[in-house]
Design an enzyme around this catalytic site. Structure first.
Site, PDB file in Angstrom:
ATOM      1  N   ASP A  21     -26.594   3.771 -17.886  1.00 41.11           N
ATOM      2  CA  ASP A  21     -27.117   3.948 -19.239  1.00 41.11           C
ATOM      3  C   ASP A  21     -27.699   5.349 -19.380  1.00 41.11           C
ATOM      4  OD1 ASP A  21     -28.226   3.393 -21.898  1.00 41.11           O
ATOM      5  OD2 ASP A  21     -28.092   1.283 -21.340  1.00 41.11           O
ATOM      6  N   ALA A  75     -22.079   2.543 -25.725  1.00 37.00           N
ATOM      7  CA  ALA A  75     -21.455   3.143 -26.912  1.00 37.00           C
ATOM      8  C   ALA A  75     -22.537   3.547 -27.893  1.00 37.00           C
ATOM      9  CB  ALA A  75     -20.507   2.148 -27.580  1.00 37.00           C
ATOM     10  N   ASN A 123     -18.435   9.368 -27.364  1.00 34.50           N
ATOM     11  CA  ASN A 123     -19.153   8.239 -26.772  1.00 34.50           C
ATOM     12  C   ASN A 123     -18.363   6.937 -26.800  1.00 34.50           C
ATOM     13  OD1 ASN A 123     -22.200   8.792 -26.017  1.00 34.50           O
ATOM     14  ND2 ASN A 123     -21.687  10.122 -27.731  1.00 34.50           N
ATOM     15  N   TYR A 173     -17.716   4.838 -36.970  1.00 36.38           N
ATOM     16  CA  TYR A 173     -17.990   3.911 -35.869  1.00 36.38           C
ATOM     17  C   TYR A 173     -16.848   2.912 -35.733  1.00 36.38           C
ATOM     18  CZ  TYR A 173     -19.728  -0.265 -33.562  1.00 36.38           C
ATOM     19  OH  TYR A 173     -19.844  -1.370 -32.751  1.00 36.38           O
ATOM     20  N   LYS A 213     -33.328  -1.104 -31.188  1.00 41.02           N
ATOM     21  CA  LYS A 213     -32.239  -0.672 -32.069  1.00 41.02           C
ATOM     22  C   LYS A 213     -32.739  -0.184 -33.432  1.00 41.02           C
ATOM     23  CE  LYS A 213     -28.460  -3.142 -32.173  1.00 41.02           C
ATOM     24  NZ  LYS A 213     -27.454  -2.134 -31.760  1.00 41.02           N
ATOM     25  N   HIS A 240     -35.391  -8.158 -38.327  1.00 39.85           N
ATOM     26  CA  HIS A 240     -36.112  -7.487 -39.406  1.00 39.85           C
ATOM     27  C   HIS A 240     -36.844  -8.491 -40.292  1.00 39.85           C
ATOM     28  CE1 HIS A 240     -35.020  -3.377 -38.665  1.00 39.85           C
ATOM     29  NE2 HIS A 240     -33.739  -3.685 -38.564  1.00 39.85           N
ATOM     30  N   PHE A 293     -31.053  -7.715 -49.808  1.00 35.22           N
ATOM     31  CA  PHE A 293     -30.393  -6.998 -50.897  1.00 35.22           C
ATOM     32  C   PHE A 293     -30.081  -7.940 -52.058  1.00 35.22           C
ATOM     33  CE2 PHE A 293     -28.455  -3.846 -47.684  1.00 35.22           C
ATOM     34  CZ  PHE A 293     -29.536  -2.980 -47.845  1.00 35.22           C
ATOM     35  N   GLY A 353     -27.549  -8.973 -55.225  1.00 34.52           N
ATOM     36  CA  GLY A 353     -26.121  -9.256 -55.157  1.00 34.52           C
ATOM     37  C   GLY A 353     -25.251  -8.017 -55.263  1.00 34.52           C
ATOM     38  N   TYR A 366     -19.739  -1.475 -47.420  1.00 32.12           N
ATOM     39  CA  TYR A 366     -20.550  -2.583 -46.924  1.00 32.12           C
ATOM     40  C   TYR A 366     -19.694  -3.833 -46.766  1.00 32.12           C
ATOM     41  CZ  TYR A 366     -24.644  -5.668 -46.647  1.00 32.12           C
ATOM     42  OH  TYR A 366     -25.592  -6.570 -46.247  1.00 32.12           O
TER      43      TYR A 366
END
Length: 317
Positions: free
Chosen positions: A31, A78, A93, A140, A178, A187, A201, A203, A278
């Site tokens: 790591d 990663a 990476n 990503y 993270k 969260h 969020f 809608g 998203y």
């Protein structure tokens, strides 16, 4: 010996803990502890040695052998930040690093298990491990998809195991480091403790407030899939890792509220910068995983979140 890259990270450290519970302690962790707080993920894990990523990669490039025979590589190292747009950094990476490890393993016939991602599917609605359903929407996801494509060239002729695992929305112990990339469950738990409210969020994409759906999967289940493939070296391929059942963000929040016994949900405006990028819906098609022989059940949010919050209460709160 088993080599686990990204071993101080979220999924990697949970895999190490699962290996320990199965009696394996001959583990080399690789790591980068520049983010030093990740060390805490390994405090209760038994390992044989730790190598920094850079000297490890130099040894791989030079074709050096390790002090003990290597039974498998479990490659979890990663950059997993879906909001990172430095493509050069991401490709180094997630793509080039992975290619070097793959070839090292193929040349020595060492089983190679690696982390892919549901991000390869982009905003599509079909989540099967086939090219026609893959269209990543960020760099990503592209880095993960490109390595999957690279692996597909070698799968038909490889004489040793190669397994790519496309993780869906993983949550569970050892993810606190993270930050913004931690799970919705984490969260929600932290927000509720601090403010008495959970923010979700509003809608988008035709979904009502908090009704966007993801396939939320426990990290314990993800670790179990890795260990199963270690025990079945004749199975190779690219496989989705999810429950196979999409659940709403509201359901995650309600599971957190039920655990704490108080609080409420607050809906906040959907960010403009996420529109079109998203994933409002994900649901793993796990037929390929089942056909390979993996038969264990996956915990749904109602059970998995409670187990996770129990762990947080004992270990972090």
């Amino acid at each position: 010996m088993i080599i686990v890259t990204g071993g101080a990270g979220f999924i990697g450290s949970n895999i190490i803990k699962a290996l320990n519970q199965g009696g394996r302690e001959d583990i080399l962790v690789v790591d980068d502890l520049t983010q030093g707080e990740k060390f805490s993920n390994l405090i209760d894990c038994e390992i044989w040695d730790y190598w920094d990523k850079q000297p490890f990669l130099q040894a791989i490039k030079a074709g050096e052998e390790f002090p003990h025979p290597v039974d498998a590589f479990i490659h979890q190292g990663a950059c997993s930040a879906t909001t990172e747009w430095n493509g050069r950094y991401m490709m180094e990476n997630n793509f080039y690093y992975s290619k070097r490890l793959l070839h090292y393993c193929l040349e020595r016939r060492i089983p190679f298990l690696y982390a892919s991602s549901a991000a390869v599917y982009g905003c599509g609605l079909t989540f099967q491990e086939h090219r026609e359903f893959e269209a990543p929407r960020n760099v990503y996801g592209y880095s993960k998809w490109l390595f999957d494509q690279y692996v597909r060239r070698y799968l038909p002729t490889a004489s040793s195991q190669i397994v790519g695992l496309r993780y869906f929305n993983i949550y569970g112990p050892r993810e606190a480091h993270k930050g913004a990339m931690a799970s919705v469950a984490y969260h929600a738990h932290c927000q509720l403790k601090e403010t008495g409210r959970i923010k979700l969020f509003e809608g988008c994409d035709g979904y009502e407030h908090g009704e966007q759906r993801r396939d939320f999967v426990s990290v314990a289940d993800a670790a179990a899939v890795n260990l199963w493939f270690l025990e079945h070296p004749n199975q190779s391929g690219i496989f989705n890792v999810g429950t196979g059942q999409a659940q709403t963000f509201n359901e995650v929040a309600q599971a957190v509220l039920a655990f704490h016994g108080h609080g409420e949900i607050e809906y906040i405006p959907f960010p403009d910068h996420l529109r079109g990028r998203y994933q409002s819906f994900t649901q793993a098609d796990i037929h390929a995983l089942r056909e390979a022989g993996y038969a264990e059940p996956f915990a749904l949010v109602e059970k998995g979140v409670k187990t996770y919050l129990d762990w947080l209460g004992k270990n972090q709160d």
